[in-house]
Design an enzyme around this catalytic site. Structure first.
Site, short mmCIF file in Angstrom:
data_model
loop_
_atom_site.label_atom_id
_atom_site.label_comp_id
_atom_site.label_asym_id
_atom_site.label_seq_id
_atom_site.Cartn_x
_atom_site.Cartn_y
_atom_site.Cartn_z
N LYS A 21 0.82 -1.21 0.00
CA LYS A 21 0.00 0.00 0.00
C LYS A 21 0.86 1.27 0.00
O LYS A 21 0.52 2.26 -0.65
CB LYS A 21 -0.96 -0.01 1.19
CG LYS A 21 -2.00 -1.13 1.12
CD LYS A 21 -3.07 -0.97 2.20
CE LYS A 21 -4.00 0.17 1.89
NZ LYS A 21 -4.75 -0.02 0.63
N ASN A 41 -12.20 2.47 4.87
CA ASN A 41 -13.41 1.97 4.23
C ASN A 41 -14.41 1.61 5.33
O ASN A 41 -14.14 1.82 6.53
CB ASN A 41 -13.12 0.80 3.29
CG ASN A 41 -12.54 -0.43 3.99
OD1 ASN A 41 -12.70 -0.59 5.21
ND2 ASN A 41 -11.88 -1.28 3.24
N THR A 72 -14.39 5.60 2.33
CA THR A 72 -14.53 5.13 0.96
C THR A 72 -15.58 4.01 0.91
O THR A 72 -15.57 3.10 1.74
CB THR A 72 -13.19 4.63 0.40
OG1 THR A 72 -12.64 3.62 1.26
CG2 THR A 72 -12.20 5.78 0.30
N GLY A 75 -19.33 5.49 -3.76
CA GLY A 75 -18.65 6.78 -3.66
C GLY A 75 -17.85 6.92 -2.38
O GLY A 75 -17.21 5.98 -1.91
N GLY A 102 -8.21 2.16 -3.80
CA GLY A 102 -8.14 2.86 -2.53
C GLY A 102 -6.82 3.61 -2.35
O GLY A 102 -6.79 4.72 -1.80
N ASP A 103 -5.74 3.02 -2.84
CA ASP A 103 -4.43 3.67 -2.73
C ASP A 103 -4.38 4.92 -3.61
O ASP A 103 -3.86 5.97 -3.20
CB ASP A 103 -3.33 2.70 -3.12
CG ASP A 103 -3.22 1.53 -2.16
OD1 ASP A 103 -3.52 1.72 -0.97
OD2 ASP A 103 -2.86 0.42 -2.59
#
Length: 303
Positions: A41, A181, A221, A226, A252-253
């Site tokens: 990540k 998230n 997230t 969205g 996500g990164d």
């Protein structure tokens, strides 16, 4: 001054395509060739920020092995400063990714050098971290490293609490922007993931976000739903861009890197989340994690 210093993991991803995932004790043969790619990540976020045009330095660790040399070479080729990537007496981190054509996957990560990294290794880089306009962190390194970096940073502190694990209250109180998230937010709040899914759980997510005690907003997230921006007195849902998704790996990164990028330009948090959603939308249209991060010109064509 460096725009963004990323402190986190560097992994070699070994991807094995399969017709079906193996059950316990089962051996499954594949006619398809495996592939090797850069990952972790931290490294993903560093490359994503560099492709958006930021000056980026990576702080982390790889092994004294050919994989570590190859991985740091990938980052250097993207313009990332790797002078603070240490060589550890541990193997370079590796992720073994078993994936089917339907997108089902099983991932095993051997952290190796990533978990060797300790707060004392950061001391020669105190000025690099402290002087950065923004510091971007994740949780694929030891919790003590995350806490030490957050305490040392004087610029914007953006933390992506992935994978999920507790963060002490003192560290959370120094975080300017937290980007979890749904599952990671619930884990930090010590609560269950809201059962509703979709965008119907906004109130529950906002309550959890405000319970954490960060000094700035929380951006949750939500994948295809969205992102939810939560501040002390409001919540704002930023819809995802509609694209033909191929692979969500790395989205996500990219989102975290683009969020920091926009905030450094002075964008309001809602506008920054919108820019990050556009960047993530490009990422999901092509396979891979690090390799799928977009250039700034590509993000500008979205929406």
């Amino acid at each position: 001054m460096t725009d963004i210093v990323v402190v986190g993991s560097l992994n070699v991803d070994v991807v094995v395509p399969l017709d079906e995932l193996p059950a316990v004790g089962q051996t499954v043969l594949s006619a398809a060739d495996h592939s090797r790619a850069g990952g972790g990540k931290g490294a993903n976020q560093a490359v994503a920020a560099a492709r958006l045009g930021r000056s980026v330095a990576m702080v982390g660790a790889v092994g004294e092995d050919p994989e570590g040399e190859w991985l740091t070479g990938l980052l250097a080729a993207e313009g990332v400063d790797t002078s603070a990537v240490l060589r550890a007496p541990r193997p370079t981190g590796q992720a073994i990714v078993l994936v089917t054509a339907d997108g089902d996957s099983t991932i095993a990560v051997s952290s190796g050098a990533n978990m060797w990294l300790a707060p004392e290794h950061l001391r020669p880089y105190a000025d690099l971290i402290g002087d950065a306009a923004a510091v971007l962190l994740q949780q694929e390194v030891d919790a003590a490293v995350v806490a030490a970096v957050v305490a040392a940073a004087r610029g914007l502190v953006v933390v992506n609490p992935a994978p999920a694990r507790p963060i002490d209250a003192e560290t959370l109180a120094r975080v300017d922007v937290l980007v979890p998230n749904r599952g990671e937010l619930a884990a930090l709040a010590g609560a269950a993931v809201p059962a509703g899914g979709g965008t119907g759980d906004v109130a529950a997510l906002a309550t959890m976000a405000r319970s954490l005690g960060t000094r700035g907003p929380v951006v949750v997230t939500l994948g295809v739903d969205g992102a939810l921006v939560v501040t002390a007195d409001r919540e704002h849902l930023v819809p995802a861009e509609r694209v033909d998704a191929v692979d969500a790996t790395g989205a996500g990164d990219t989102f975290c890197a683009a969020l920091a990028d926009a905030l450094l330009d002075g964008a309001a948090i809602e506008d920054a989340a919108r820019w990050a959603s556009r960047a993530a939308a490009v990422t999901v249209t092509r396979p891979g994690a690090m390799a799928s991060a977009p250039r700034r010109a590509e993000v500008l064509t979205v929406g």
